[in-house]
Scaffold this active site. Structure first.
Site, PDB file in Angstrom:
ATOM      1  N   LYS A  21     131.591 -79.015  54.009  1.00  0.00           N
ATOM      2  CA  LYS A  21     131.621 -79.420  55.564  1.00  0.00           C
ATOM      3  C   LYS A  21     131.083 -80.768  55.593  1.00  0.00           C
ATOM      4  O   LYS A  21     130.363 -81.268  54.653  1.00  0.00           O
ATOM      5  CB  LYS A  21     131.091 -78.311  56.281  1.00  0.00           C
ATOM      6  CG  LYS A  21     129.600 -78.437  56.149  1.00  0.00           C
ATOM      7  CD  LYS A  21     128.568 -79.249  57.304  1.00  0.00           C
ATOM      8  CE  LYS A  21     127.217 -79.203  56.740  1.00  0.00           C
ATOM      9  NZ  LYS A  21     126.576 -80.204  56.942  1.00  0.00           N
ATOM     10  N   ASP A  65     123.698 -72.337  58.887  1.00  0.00           N
ATOM     11  CA  ASP A  65     125.453 -72.891  58.565  1.00  0.00           C
ATOM     12  C   ASP A  65     126.306 -71.868  58.081  1.00  0.00           C
ATOM     13  O   ASP A  65     127.288 -72.205  58.065  1.00  0.00           O
ATOM     14  CB  ASP A  65     125.383 -74.095  57.662  1.00  0.00           C
ATOM     15  CG  ASP A  65     125.051 -75.414  58.358  1.00  0.00           C
ATOM     16  OD1 ASP A  65     124.670 -75.172  59.668  1.00  0.00           O
ATOM     17  OD2 ASP A  65     124.745 -76.384  57.572  1.00  0.00           O
TER      18      ASP A  65
HETATM   19  P1  ATP Z   1     122.988 -78.088  53.874  1.00  0.00           P
HETATM   20  O1  ATP Z   1     123.977 -79.025  54.156  1.00  0.00           O
HETATM   21  O2  ATP Z   1     123.505 -76.773  54.300  1.00  0.00           O
HETATM   22  O3  ATP Z   1     121.567 -78.629  54.448  1.00  0.00           O
HETATM   23  P2  ATP Z   1     123.063 -79.036  51.127  1.00  0.00           P
HETATM   24  O4  ATP Z   1     124.442 -79.336  50.768  1.00  0.00           O
HETATM   25  O5  ATP Z   1     122.166 -80.208  51.447  1.00  0.00           O
HETATM   26  O6  ATP Z   1     122.940 -77.923  52.227  1.00  0.00           O
HETATM   27  P3  ATP Z   1     122.726 -77.177  49.032  1.00  0.00           P
HETATM   28  O7  ATP Z   1     124.026 -77.795  48.220  1.00  0.00           O
HETATM   29  O8  ATP Z   1     123.347 -76.044  49.805  1.00  0.00           O
HETATM   30  O9  ATP Z   1     122.436 -78.328  49.917  1.00  0.00           O
HETATM   31  O10 ATP Z   1     121.791 -76.899  48.005  1.00  0.00           O
HETATM   32  C1  ATP Z   1     120.151 -77.136  48.338  1.00  0.00           C
HETATM   33  C2  ATP Z   1     119.478 -76.102  47.427  1.00  0.00           C
HETATM   34  O11 ATP Z   1     119.799 -74.761  47.584  1.00  0.00           O
HETATM   35  C3  ATP Z   1     119.920 -76.579  45.983  1.00  0.00           C
HETATM   36  O12 ATP Z   1     118.946 -77.539  45.397  1.00  0.00           O
HETATM   37  C4  ATP Z   1     119.544 -75.202  45.340  1.00  0.00           C
HETATM   38  O13 ATP Z   1     118.130 -75.119  44.774  1.00  0.00           O
HETATM   39  C5  ATP Z   1     119.646 -74.150  46.220  1.00  0.00           C
HETATM   40  N1  ATP Z   1     120.824 -73.282  46.296  1.00  0.00           N
HETATM   41  C6  ATP Z   1     120.710 -72.037  46.204  1.00  0.00           C
HETATM   42  N2  ATP Z   1     122.164 -71.465  46.074  1.00  0.00           N
HETATM   43  C7  ATP Z   1     122.987 -72.349  45.942  1.00  0.00           C
HETATM   44  C8  ATP Z   1     124.362 -72.319  45.890  1.00  0.00           C
HETATM   45  N3  ATP Z   1     125.260 -71.432  45.711  1.00  0.00           N
HETATM   46  N4  ATP Z   1     124.957 -73.621  45.389  1.00  0.00           N
HETATM   47  C9  ATP Z   1     124.206 -74.703  45.514  1.00  0.00           C
HETATM   48  N5  ATP Z   1     122.856 -74.900  45.831  1.00  0.00           N
HETATM   49  C10 ATP Z   1     122.261 -73.556  46.042  1.00  0.00           C
END
Ligand code: ATP
Length: 288
Positions: A11, A137
């Site tokens: 997203k 989210d």
């Molecule tokens: P958001 O936009 O919801 O804040 P994000 O895109 O910034 O999320 P994610 O890619 O969800 O961040 O990852 C944040 C941390 O979550 C990663 O560094 C990892 O340690 C942990 N994590 C746990 N499960 C997952 C998963 N299925 N995919 C990616 N990261 C994960």
């Protein structure tokens, strides 16, 4: 059914405002969410042996209980009182710690896939209630499409699909922790807030330019000073003819919106040659 494969879309936020920090530490938000056609792919397979194992093509994300997929799978089995062993494979394509809800969309896809795989009669509302226990989210990632997100992210209002366009995603080679960004956000000192009604109106009337000129994300006030490369990427995108360019979520991914595919393709090439990032994707809005 013994096996199921499901796609989990990333997203972006067309508008992101933070209203206040609540007493329980959560932030009250006002966001316009949009799924894009960049997907993780998850495969779930029933096993005779009890327990959940997760494998992935990604080099660094954890595959134990800390992974949101494992959390979601356990929560699902517990809530519906089911005993079932599972092998899960995650083909990761969404950039990690990038502001694109990669973990949340994987958790949402897990709940949706398990309901199908295990033939559980349930509805999206129940899955959203389970999902919010994993992350704010997650309910939106179950709903997908264009939507308004309020509260801590659990109050969702579907909107008319946002107007078609070409979306270039550029993720600089840094990871940003969402926790760091929210902890350093000074809500009282924000000088400007996105015109959420204006964005919504533009979406409703299919006015791409009107939507683009109002895109705003208050979290840029924290992430950009910490990582000025985000500003450079936004500027380069605008120089390349993007109608608008904004950081998604807590960053650092920037999305740039183009009306013409050709311009977006040329911009992609410029970014590739500038070696600013090796995670660049040309995509479009995804409506489920
Ligand atoms: P958001 O936009 O919801 O804040 P994000 O895109 O910034 O999320 P994610 O890619 O969800 O961040 O990852 C944040 C941390 O979550 C990663 O560094 C990892 O340690 C942990 N994590 C746990 N499960 C997952 C998963 N299925 N995919 C990616 N990261 C994960």
């Amino acid at each position: 059914m013994d096996k199921i494969t499901i796609k989990a879309p990333a997203k972006i936020n067309l508008g992101l405002d933070v209203l206040r920090k609540r007493e329980d530490g959560y932030h009250e938000v006002h966001m316009i969410m949009q799924t894009v056609a960049l997907f993780d792919e998850l495969t779930f397979e029933k096993t005779e042996k009890q327990g959940i194992t997760l494998a992935t093509n990604h080099e660094t994300i954890e595959t134990d209980e800390r992974n949101l997929i494992v959390k979601a799978a356990k929560l699902f089995l517990e809530y519906f009182s089911i005993e079932q062993g599972l092998n899960i494979y995650l083909k990761k394509q969404i950039p990690v710690a990038a502001g694109m809800a990669g973990g949340s969309t994987d958790a949402a896809a897990t709940l949706l896939a398990m309901a199908q795989l295990l033939e559980v009669q349930t509805d999206k509302e129940t899955l959203c209630k389970l999902g919010v226990k994993i992350g704010a989210d997650v309910p939106y990632c179950i709903l997908q499409g264009t939507a308004l997100s309020q509260g801590i992210g659990e109050i969702l209002t579907p909107l008319k699909p946002a107007p078609d366009c070409f979306v270039l995603l550029i993720k600089p080679p840094i990871e940003v922790s969402t926790k760091f960004v929210y902890e350093n956000l000074k809500v009282q000192e924000l000088k400007s807030h996105p015109d959420m009604e204006g964005i919504q109106r533009a979406i409703e009337t299919g006015d791409l330019n009107g939507m683009c000129k109002r895109l705003e994300n208050v979290l840029e006030s924290v992430t950009i000073p910490a990582h000025p490369i985000i500003k450079e990427i936004k500027e380069l995108a605008l120089q390349q003819g993007a109608i608008s360019a904004l950081m998604s979520g807590s960053g650092p991914t920037v999305f740039a919106i183009f009306e013409e595919e050709m311009q977006a393709k040329v911009a992609k090439k410029v970014f590739e040659e500038a070696k600013i990032s090796n995670e660049i994707y040309l995509t479009h809005f995804f409506q489920p």
